[in-house]
Design a protein around this motif. Sequence first.
Motif, PDB file in Angstrom:
ATOM      1  N   MET A   1      -9.623  -5.470  -8.234  1.00  0.00           N
ATOM      2  CA  MET A   1      -9.352  -4.186  -7.675  1.00  0.00           C
ATOM      3  C   MET A   1      -8.115  -4.697  -6.620  1.00  0.00           C
ATOM      4  O   MET A   1      -8.321  -5.175  -5.772  1.00  0.00           O
ATOM      5  N   GLY A   2      -6.893  -4.334  -6.977  1.00  0.00           N
ATOM      6  CA  GLY A   2      -5.907  -4.449  -5.583  1.00  0.00           C
ATOM      7  C   GLY A   2      -6.115  -3.450  -4.756  1.00  0.00           C
ATOM      8  O   GLY A   2      -5.724  -2.381  -4.993  1.00  0.00           O
ATOM      9  N   THR A   3      -6.312  -3.888  -3.420  1.00  0.00           N
ATOM     10  CA  THR A   3      -6.395  -2.834  -2.432  1.00  0.00           C
ATOM     11  C   THR A   3      -5.380  -3.257  -1.261  1.00  0.00           C
ATOM     12  O   THR A   3      -5.349  -4.327  -0.870  1.00  0.00           O
ATOM     13  N   TRP A   4      -4.760  -2.231  -0.810  1.00  0.00           N
ATOM     14  CA  TRP A   4      -3.826  -2.764   0.467  1.00  0.00           C
ATOM     15  C   TRP A   4      -4.128  -1.931   1.504  1.00  0.00           C
ATOM     16  O   TRP A   4      -3.402  -2.255   2.688  1.00  0.00           O
ATOM     17  N   ASP A   5      -4.617  -0.999   1.754  1.00  0.00           N
ATOM     18  CA  ASP A   5      -5.128  -0.087   2.742  1.00  0.00           C
ATOM     19  C   ASP A   5      -6.477   0.561   2.563  1.00  0.00           C
ATOM     20  O   ASP A   5      -7.070   0.394   1.521  1.00  0.00           O
ATOM     21  N   ILE A   6      -6.846   1.519   3.729  1.00  0.00           N
ATOM     22  CA  ILE A   6      -8.109   1.985   3.741  1.00  0.00           C
ATOM     23  C   ILE A   6      -7.932   3.291   2.978  1.00  0.00           C
ATOM     24  O   ILE A   6      -8.962   4.033   2.989  1.00  0.00           O
ATOM     25  N   GLY A   7      -6.809   3.986   2.674  1.00  0.00           N
ATOM     26  CA  GLY A   7      -6.586   5.286   2.209  1.00  0.00           C
ATOM     27  C   GLY A   7      -7.320   5.472   0.878  1.00  0.00           C
ATOM     28  O   GLY A   7      -7.515   4.503   0.295  1.00  0.00           O
ATOM     29  N   HIS A   8      -7.465   6.912   0.654  1.00  0.00           N
ATOM     30  CA  HIS A   8      -8.339   6.946  -0.628  1.00  0.00           C
ATOM     31  C   HIS A   8      -7.589   6.585  -1.917  1.00  0.00           C
ATOM     32  O   HIS A   8      -8.088   6.265  -2.846  1.00  0.00           O
ATOM     33  N   PHE A   9      -6.380   6.757  -1.732  1.00  0.00           N
ATOM     34  CA  PHE A   9      -5.460   6.239  -2.855  1.00  0.00           C
ATOM     35  C   PHE A   9      -5.192   4.659  -2.943  1.00  0.00           C
ATOM     36  O   PHE A   9      -3.911   4.529  -3.765  1.00  0.00           O
ATOM     37  N   ASP A  10      -5.066   4.191  -1.776  1.00  0.00           N
ATOM     38  CA  ASP A  10      -4.567   2.896  -1.654  1.00  0.00           C
ATOM     39  C   ASP A  10      -5.219   1.590  -2.268  1.00  0.00           C
ATOM     40  O   ASP A  10      -5.601   0.556  -1.618  1.00  0.00           O
ATOM     41  N   ASN A  11      -5.378   1.610  -3.555  1.00  0.00           N
ATOM     42  CA  ASN A  11      -5.791   0.817  -4.465  1.00  0.00           C
ATOM     43  C   ASN A  11      -5.395   0.972  -5.924  1.00  0.00           C
ATOM     44  O   ASN A  11      -5.006   2.179  -6.326  1.00  0.00           O
ATOM     45  N   ASP A  12      -5.149  -0.243  -6.781  1.00  0.00           N
ATOM     46  CA  ASP A  12      -4.636   0.038  -8.081  1.00  0.00           C
ATOM     47  C   ASP A  12      -5.469   0.971  -8.867  1.00  0.00           C
ATOM     48  O   ASP A  12      -4.886   1.997  -9.591  1.00  0.00           O
ATOM     49  N   THR A  13      -6.826   1.019  -8.957  1.00  0.00           N
ATOM     50  CA  THR A  13      -7.507   2.000  -9.840  1.00  0.00           C
ATOM     51  C   THR A  13      -7.427   3.434  -9.371  1.00  0.00           C
ATOM     52  O   THR A  13      -7.106   4.245 -10.195  1.00  0.00           O
ATOM     53  N   ALA A  14      -7.319   3.951  -8.067  1.00  0.00           N
ATOM     54  CA  ALA A  14      -6.943   5.234  -7.586  1.00  0.00           C
ATOM     55  C   ALA A  14      -5.562   5.540  -7.814  1.00  0.00           C
ATOM     56  O   ALA A  14      -5.510   6.750  -8.234  1.00  0.00           O
TER      57      ALA A  14
END
Length: 143
Positions: A1-14
């Motif tokens: 999972m690529g995550t770039w921040d803590i926001g609820h949509f701040d990752n590739d899957t979301a």
Amino acid sequence: MGTWDIGHFDNDTAADFGGDLDDLPQGERPGLIREQFLAVFEEGEEYLDSDIAVTAVAAAALVAAQCPGGDPVTTPYGPDEPLPDLPADLRPLAVRALDRILGPESELVELWDEGESGGPWREGVLRLRGVLAAVTAATTPPA
């Protein structure tokens, strides 16, 4: 999972989930949101995979955004198309899903707890839960 921040949509899957919502007709979007919550429970008490959890958190953010006190989802990684009014029965389902996600058998919690951003991420999820739980309690008839 690529995550770039803590926001609820701040990752590739979301972010992909946001795009999937945009690809559906308006009337089918609540069903896809419901599916994200139900997927959390399909695992039973087993270890909850982070990909399942992140889409449920994103779905909870969309439901909470339509509740009093909820924050609008303004990220460019969420859905671009407006959502219809979501059914009220998604609120308690979202609360239960977030409780499971924040529980001990959750890969997503473990991943966040490994880094410095775990506390702020958890606060954001707990805020979602608080908004959803408050609305659920206010609309649930006494037994």
